[in-house]
Design a protein around this motif. Sequence first.
Motif: not given
Length: 385
Positions: A298, A312, A315-316, A343
């Motif tokens: 992630r 993060f 990645w999001w 997740l």
Amino acid sequence: PVRKLLKRINFFAGEVEAINLEQKLVTVSHGFDHHHHQLPYDHLVLGLGSITNFFNLPGLEQRALTMKSLGDAIHLRNRLIAHLEEASTECSADVRRPLLTFVVAGGGFAGVETIAGINDFLREAHRFYPALREDMLRVVLVHPGKVILPELGDKLGRYAERKLAERGVEILVNTRVTAVTENSVQLSSGEIIDSKALIWTAGTSPNPALDSLPCMKERGRLKVDEMLRVPDWPGLWALGDCALVPNLKTGQYHPPTAQHALRQGKTLANNLIASVRGGTLKAFSFSTIGQLAAIGRRTGVANIFGINFSGFLAWWMWRTIYLSKLPRFEKKLRVALDWTLDLLFSKDLVQFQTFRAPTVSHSPDSDHLAAAGSVSAPPVLESVS
């Protein structure tokens, strides 16, 4: 599902055998007997993409794994599990090193995302194999440049290198794969890595179906004008990886990336309609919005409108953008649900096989004896996945 997407289109599933530009005919084959059809056209759009290029390196075509399609990904996942299974047995104790060493060639987007996924998968899976320890795993990325992910710049490339190294990935820069054998990968530095698994992401080439076309080409790609037309051939259009699309702002060519190809598709469609109806054609113009890559656990790296993101958040953003590009709400919902479950739960360590179930054919007498309990088939140990 093409037929769901293109409800008002006559869709023909076949393989292109030949393209005759003079007679405006495309020869295709299909069916179990591969019989041929000749499809006439008024307008032909070529979007044949690119294929993997092994550059005639010794042993590569016969032994390397590729990462170009969903089928390639499934095959690679099966191969990883097969290596873990074999290495965990007592009879393979002496050959564990090549079985548990995985080499990825190419430090671009495909190579980095591939090795990040491989590394996460292996290090999560090894604990289910009591005979294996994590320090037995060796995951190596070989890159010919000085820094991985060169499209994102040195800063994000160094960040990605540092994060991958922290997770146990060895990164060899300024190095190329020169040959592959059954049990080893040979490098330009002279090093020989004991490995039975090389994943090749270091080269592509335009589809060879273009070679026979009498059009202007450069390095196998079709030259088109700013309207996406192939010069000197009325009714012929091209886009995507197989086309060289001029960039009027820079005097160069647009890069062969998905965000350009998607917009080329819309421009070409509008221009084709305008051509048929006698309207005005518009030149293709687009500047890269940004580029993103996932580097495992992630974590990602991204450059959006010249601003760098990492961790993060990147990645999001990567997942959100890819999700938004999927066609149809149903597909978006399915993928979003699958990613949500990912997740919460660990990955399923199962192989996806396409083998048919085992069968047997006894004579009638044998069947009678078997029913009476006199004849029995040997037991079969299967792994159901």
